[in-house]
Write an enzyme that holds these catalytic residues in place. Structure first.
Site: not given
Length: 343
Positions: A55, A112
């Site tokens: 991330e 993500d």
């Protein structure tokens, strides 16, 4: 993926980087790098034991593009490739810990992070006409499509990680994380991996984000989709550090649902204008997060909804900790490009 095709896709989506006016000011990016980016390109999460994760590398790559800093981008991408892109499926290992040997003890991915990395690479390809960036973006997007997008009860969902969240892997599975839907990236992913219906993935994410719980009608950080959506077992039933970025992602993607944005703004705003971490079961505020990088999210929503300009201290960037500082720059970059009246 050629530059012309990808640039056209980004233009249509309203996401083409602006070479003339960087959305992040040079002095902001310099102070961010000095605080959070090591010389080798490792983005350091100083609020989480100094680890790095996919991330953070993805955010770092995106901020570098928004700053127009190709050398900084290449430095962050070099570390990401060398240290995290070690899995056989083409995705990034989610966590790199300087205190362990080997540095990667858990090779699972975080979708993500993979989305952010692919999205930033695609923007870099469009901005700097670098086919290598575009090809890497395509490979990651296709790997995500193969491993992490799945159909469940008629919805196209996104696994938080390849391992550990499916129906056969936990009693309340599948489990999703609503904040892993980086909505602005899906039009680009659709161009990179067109065999997957990314629009359907985006629609499911918006539906999940609107599934509010408790008096404040907010989504939890982790959600079981086994039957009727409910907070997942084994995780705190709270609107917390993960879910607080959902409204920012919706705003950056130009989501038209103002009722949803208003509900989330009202539910997440604490008594002092910060972001409330909320125990959704008990209906109580656990704490109020008052860092400018958190406060700017409901404030930006209020600008969009009610034409309220941002407070002066929110328009100035001073780094604090990695996560709120990152959210602060993403919010400011959006305001400069799309909502200058907020500043």
């Amino acid at each position: 993926m050629t530059f012309h095709v990808l640039a056209l896709a980004l233009l249509v989506a309203g996401l083409m980087p602006n070479t003339a006016r960087p959305q992040i000011l040079p002095e902001e990016w310099t102070t961010y790098q000095e605080r959070f980016v090591a010389e080798d390109g490792r983005v350091v999460d100083d609020g989480n034991g100094g680890i790095s994760h996919s991330e953070g590398q993805g955010y770092g790559l995106l901020l570098a593009v928004l700053s127009g800093d190709r050398p900084g981008f290449e430095r962050i991408w070099s570390f990401t490739q060398r240290e995290l892109m070690l899995r056989d499926d083409g995705l990034a290992a989610w966590k790199w810990d300087p205190a362990t040997t080997p540095h990667i003890m858990d090779a699972n991915n975080a979708s993500d992070g993979d989305i952010l990395i692919a999205y930033a690479l695609a923007q870099a390809d469009a901005l700097w006409s670098e086919d290598g960036f575009g090809e890497s973006a395509r490979q990651i997007a296709q790997a995500l499509a193969r491993t992490s997008v799945f159909e469940h009860h008629g919805e196209m969902l996104l696994r938080p990680g390849v391992a550990g969240f499916a129906a056969g892997e936990r009693p309340d599975g599948p489990v999703v994380n609503p904040s892993y839907w980086v909505f602005e990236a899906f039009p680009v992913l659709e161009t990179l991996a067109p065999e997957t219906d990314w629009q359907a993935v985006a629609r499911s994410g918006r539906k999940i984000a609107s599934a509010g719980f408790g008096d404040r009608r907010l989504p939890p950080d982790w959600l079981s989709m086994a039957a009727k959506p409910v907070p997942a077992e084994g995780f705190p039933a709270e609107f917390g550090y993960n879910a607080l970025r959902i409204p920012l992602y919706l705003m950056r993607a130009h989501d038209p649902d103002m009722e949803l944005l208003k509900r989330m703004r009202d539910g997440m705003t604490g008594p002092s204008g910060g972001v409330a971490r909320v125990d959704l079961d008990a209906g109580r505020v656990i704490e109020e997060l008052t860092d400018p990088g958190y406060r700017i999210i409901p404030a930006l929503a209020s600008c969009i909804l009610d034409r309220q300009p941002l407070a002066d201290d929110l328009t100035r960037f001073t780094p604090t900790n990695y996560y709120p500082s990152t959210l602060h720059l993403l919010s400011l970059s959006f305001a400069r490009k799309e909502r200058p009246e907020c500043l």
